[in-house]
Design a protein around this motif. Structure first.
Motif, PDB file in Angstrom:
ATOM      1  N   GLY A 165     -15.388 -56.731  -0.862  1.00 42.94           N
ATOM      2  CA  GLY A 165     -15.785 -57.934  -1.576  1.00 42.94           C
ATOM      3  C   GLY A 165     -15.580 -57.851  -3.077  1.00 42.94           C
ATOM      4  O   GLY A 165     -16.146 -58.655  -3.831  1.00 42.94           O
ATOM      5  N   ASP A 166     -14.776 -56.885  -3.525  1.00 40.52           N
ATOM      6  CA  ASP A 166     -14.537 -56.692  -4.963  1.00 40.52           C
ATOM      7  C   ASP A 166     -13.364 -57.593  -5.367  1.00 40.52           C
ATOM      8  O   ASP A 166     -12.204 -57.170  -5.395  1.00 40.52           O
ATOM      9  CB  ASP A 166     -14.227 -55.230  -5.248  1.00 40.52           C
ATOM     10  N   VAL A 167     -13.671 -58.829  -5.712  1.00 39.26           N
ATOM     11  CA  VAL A 167     -12.640 -59.822  -6.005  1.00 39.26           C
ATOM     12  C   VAL A 167     -11.807 -59.426  -7.220  1.00 39.26           C
ATOM     13  O   VAL A 167     -10.573 -59.527  -7.205  1.00 39.26           O
ATOM     14  CB  VAL A 167     -13.279 -61.215  -6.211  1.00 39.26           C
ATOM     15  N   ALA A 168     -12.445 -58.945  -8.276  1.00 36.22           N
ATOM     16  CA  ALA A 168     -11.717 -58.593  -9.496  1.00 36.22           C
ATOM     17  C   ALA A 168     -10.721 -57.465  -9.243  1.00 36.22           C
ATOM     18  O   ALA A 168      -9.565 -57.525  -9.681  1.00 36.22           O
ATOM     19  CB  ALA A 168     -12.698 -58.188 -10.592  1.00 36.22           C
ATOM     20  N   LYS A 169     -11.151 -56.439  -8.512  1.00 36.32           N
ATOM     21  CA  LYS A 169     -10.251 -55.324  -8.237  1.00 36.32           C
ATOM     22  C   LYS A 169      -9.120 -55.759  -7.317  1.00 36.32           C
ATOM     23  O   LYS A 169      -7.963 -55.369  -7.509  1.00 36.32           O
ATOM     24  CB  LYS A 169     -11.025 -54.165  -7.616  1.00 36.32           C
ATOM     25  N   GLU A 223      -8.077 -69.267  -4.874  1.00 36.10           N
ATOM     26  CA  GLU A 223      -8.498 -70.640  -4.653  1.00 36.10           C
ATOM     27  C   GLU A 223      -9.975 -70.716  -4.295  1.00 36.10           C
ATOM     28  O   GLU A 223     -10.680 -71.624  -4.739  1.00 36.10           O
ATOM     29  CB  GLU A 223      -7.658 -71.288  -3.546  1.00 36.10           C
ATOM     30  N   GLY A 224     -10.446 -69.777  -3.509  1.00 31.08           N
ATOM     31  CA  GLY A 224     -11.850 -69.805  -3.092  1.00 31.08           C
ATOM     32  C   GLY A 224     -12.724 -68.805  -3.808  1.00 31.08           C
ATOM     33  O   GLY A 224     -13.942 -68.989  -3.919  1.00 31.08           O
ATOM     34  N   GLY A 225     -12.112 -67.714  -4.299  1.00 33.93           N
ATOM     35  CA  GLY A 225     -12.899 -66.673  -4.953  1.00 33.93           C
ATOM     36  C   GLY A 225     -13.875 -65.986  -4.010  1.00 33.93           C
ATOM     37  O   GLY A 225     -14.855 -65.385  -4.452  1.00 33.93           O
ATOM     38  N   ASP A 226     -13.596 -66.059  -2.726  1.00 30.20           N
ATOM     39  CA  ASP A 226     -14.513 -65.531  -1.715  1.00 30.20           C
ATOM     40  C   ASP A 226     -13.696 -64.852  -0.622  1.00 30.20           C
ATOM     41  O   ASP A 226     -12.883 -65.492   0.044  1.00 30.20           O
ATOM     42  CB  ASP A 226     -15.350 -66.666  -1.126  1.00 30.20           C
ATOM     43  N   VAL A 227     -13.903 -63.538  -0.456  1.00 33.33           N
ATOM     44  CA  VAL A 227     -13.182 -62.799   0.575  1.00 33.33           C
ATOM     45  C   VAL A 227     -14.135 -62.249   1.634  1.00 33.33           C
ATOM     46  O   VAL A 227     -13.813 -61.309   2.352  1.00 33.33           O
ATOM     47  CB  VAL A 227     -12.348 -61.648  -0.045  1.00 33.33           C
ATOM     48  N   SER A 228     -15.295 -62.879   1.730  1.00 39.27           N
ATOM     49  CA  SER A 228     -16.297 -62.395   2.688  1.00 39.27           C
ATOM     50  C   SER A 228     -15.822 -62.497   4.132  1.00 39.27           C
ATOM     51  O   SER A 228     -16.301 -61.756   5.001  1.00 39.27           O
ATOM     52  CB  SER A 228     -17.611 -63.159   2.508  1.00 39.27           C
TER      53      SER A 228
END
Length: 374
Positions: A165-169, A223-228
C-alpha cells in the motif's frame, strides 16, 4: 503498442517522414512478396516460399493504421511491422525455416487480424552460419539477459510496494521497472498474449483480454491513488514477468530479429510515447521513450561489426542520428529521470519526433544489409 482513433492524426504525422521510404529490396529468391492491406482484406501475393530470408512488401490501401505479422504455430511472432499508416508502404525481412506459418494484417492494429496460410519448404543455411552474425546474436542475447534480470528484480520491488500500500514508493518504481521492459520489448512481443498481459493498455479488452499488468496498476496509482485492491493484479504481473524472462532468456534470435527490433522500438516511440498514449495516467512516457532508444541502440551495437564491414557509411549516419536523438532528449532531463509528458510543449514534441524520424530512415536499412550474403 496500439494507436487509437483520437491519436491517429498526430501519430500519422509522426510516422510520415520515418516510414514513407523503406530499405532497399532484398536479393531473396523471387523478390519481395507484395502484400495489399486494406481495412477488410490482406492479399498476400505468394502463399508458399523457400526456406531462408523472405521480404514482404506491405502497402496499406485502407483508411486505418495497420500492421503485418508472420506467425508460427501457437501465435509465436516470427516477425512483425507495425504502424503502417494509410497510403504508406513498409518492407519486412524475415528468416523462416521450413514449416507452416500464418500471415496476418491487423487493420486498426487490434484483434487476431486477417489471416492466411504460408508454407515454407526446402532448406537454407541460417544467417548465423556467418560467424559475425552469430557473434551479434550472442552479444544481444547477453544484453537481453542483463535486462531481464533487472526487470525481474525491479518489478519485484514495485509489486512489493503495491502490496504494502506504499503509493509513493510504487509511483517512484513504476517508470524504473518499466525501463528494463521497454529496452527489450521486441523480444517480449514474440510470446503471444504475455506482452498484452504485462503491458496492455485498457483497450486490450477490445481483443477479449483482461486489463491488468503495469498499466492497470498505473491507473490505480495515479487515477485512484488507492492500491488496496491491486494485490492480485500485482501478483499476476510478477508471475507473467517471471515467465517472459524465462522464455526471453531461452530464445534463439535471428540477426533479422535484431534489425527489425531496432526499428520496432523507434515505431513504439512514434506511436505511443510522442502522443502520451502509453503512460496516460502517470505521464512518465519519456522514461519509456529513452529506454526504447537505448534498446534500439543496443541491437544496432550488437550488429555493428557486420554493418562496419558491409556498409560503413550507414554506420556513420546511424551514429550521427543516434547522437541527435540523445541530444534532443537530454533537454528534458529532470534529476535522475525525465520531465513528465505533460510538461512538454507541442514544439518540444515536434523536435523529438523530427529527430526520431531522421533516425528511423537509416535504421530501416539495417535489415536489408544484414540479409545480404557476406
Amino acid at each position: 503498442m496500439r494507436i487509437f482513433p483520437r491519436l491517429l492524426v498526430l501519430a500519422t504525422v509522426a510516422l510520415l517522414a520515418g516510414c514513407g521510404a523503406d530499405e532497399p529490396e532484398s536479393a531473396a529468391a523471387g523478390g519481395p512478396i507484395a502484400v495489399k492491406a486494406t481495412d477488410t482484406g490482406c492479399e498476400v501475393a505468394r502463399t508458399s516460399v523457400d526456406a531462408g530470408t523472405s521480404v514482404f512488401a506491405i502497402t496499406n490501401g485502407g483508411q486505418k493504421v495497420t500492421e503485418f505479422y508472420v506467425y508460427a504455430p501457437g501465435d509465436r511472432v516470427m516477425a512483425e511491422v507495425e504502424n503502417i499508416a494509410p497510403g504508406l508502404s513498409r518492407n519486412l525481412h524475415v528468416e523462416l525455416p521450413a514449416g507452416t506459418y500464418e500471415t496476418a494484417c491487423k487493420p486498426g492494429m487490434i484483434g487476431k487480424g486477417i489471416r492466411g496460410a504460408l508454407t515454407v519448404s526446402g532448406s537454407a543455411a541460417p544467417l548465423t552460419d556467418d560467424a559475425a552474425l552469430l557473434a551479434a546474436t550472442d552479444s544481444y542475447s547477453r544484453y537481453v539477459k542483463s535486462q531481464t534480470a533487472a526487470l525481474e528484480e525491479k518489478t519485484g520491488e514495485f509489486v512489493t510496494a503495491v502490496k504494502a500500500g506504499d503509493v509513493a514508493k510504487a509511483k517512484a518504481l513504476f517508470p524504473v521497472a518499466r525501463t528494463y521492459w521497454e529496452r527489450i520489448e521486441p523480444v517480449a512481443e514474440i510470446f503471444g498474449d504475455l506482452d498484452p498481459r504485462i503491458d496492455g493498455r485498457e483497450e486490450v479488452t477490445e481483443e477479449g483480454l483482461t486489463f491488468g499488468g503495469f498499466h492497470r496498476i498505473e491507473k490505480d496509482l495515479w487515477e485512484g491513488g488507492d492500491v488496496s485492491n491491486s494485490g492480485p493484479i500485482a501478483d499476476q504481473l510478477m508471475t507473467d514477468v517471471k515467465e517472459i524472462v524465462q522464455k526471453a532468456n531461452a530464445e534463439k534470435l535471428s540477426p533479422l530479429q535484431l534489425a527489425n527490433g531496432a526499428k520496432a522500438l523507434l515505431d513504439e516511440v512514434a506511436s505511443g510515447k510522442i502522443t502520451g498514449e502509453e503512460d496516460r495516467y502517470s505521464h512518465t512516457d519519456l522514461w519509456d521513450f529513452n529506454a526504447n532508444i537505448e534498446g534500439s541502440k543496443a541491437a544496432i551495437a550488437s550488429l555493428r561489426p557486420v554493418l562496419d564491414e558491409r556498409d560503413p557509411e550507414l554506420v556513420k549516419t546511424l551514429d550521427t542520428e543516434f547522437a541527435n536523438v540523445d541530444a534532443a532528449l537530454a533537454e528534458h532531463r529532470a534529476g535522475d529521470g525525465w520531465k513528465l509528458h505533460t510538461a512538454l510543449t507541442q514544439a518540444d514534441l515536434k523536435k523529438l519526433s523530427d529527430a526520431i524520424n531522421a533516425l528511423a530512415e537509416p535504421i530501416s536499412q539495417v535489415a536489408a544489409v544484414v540479409a545480404k550474403k557476406a
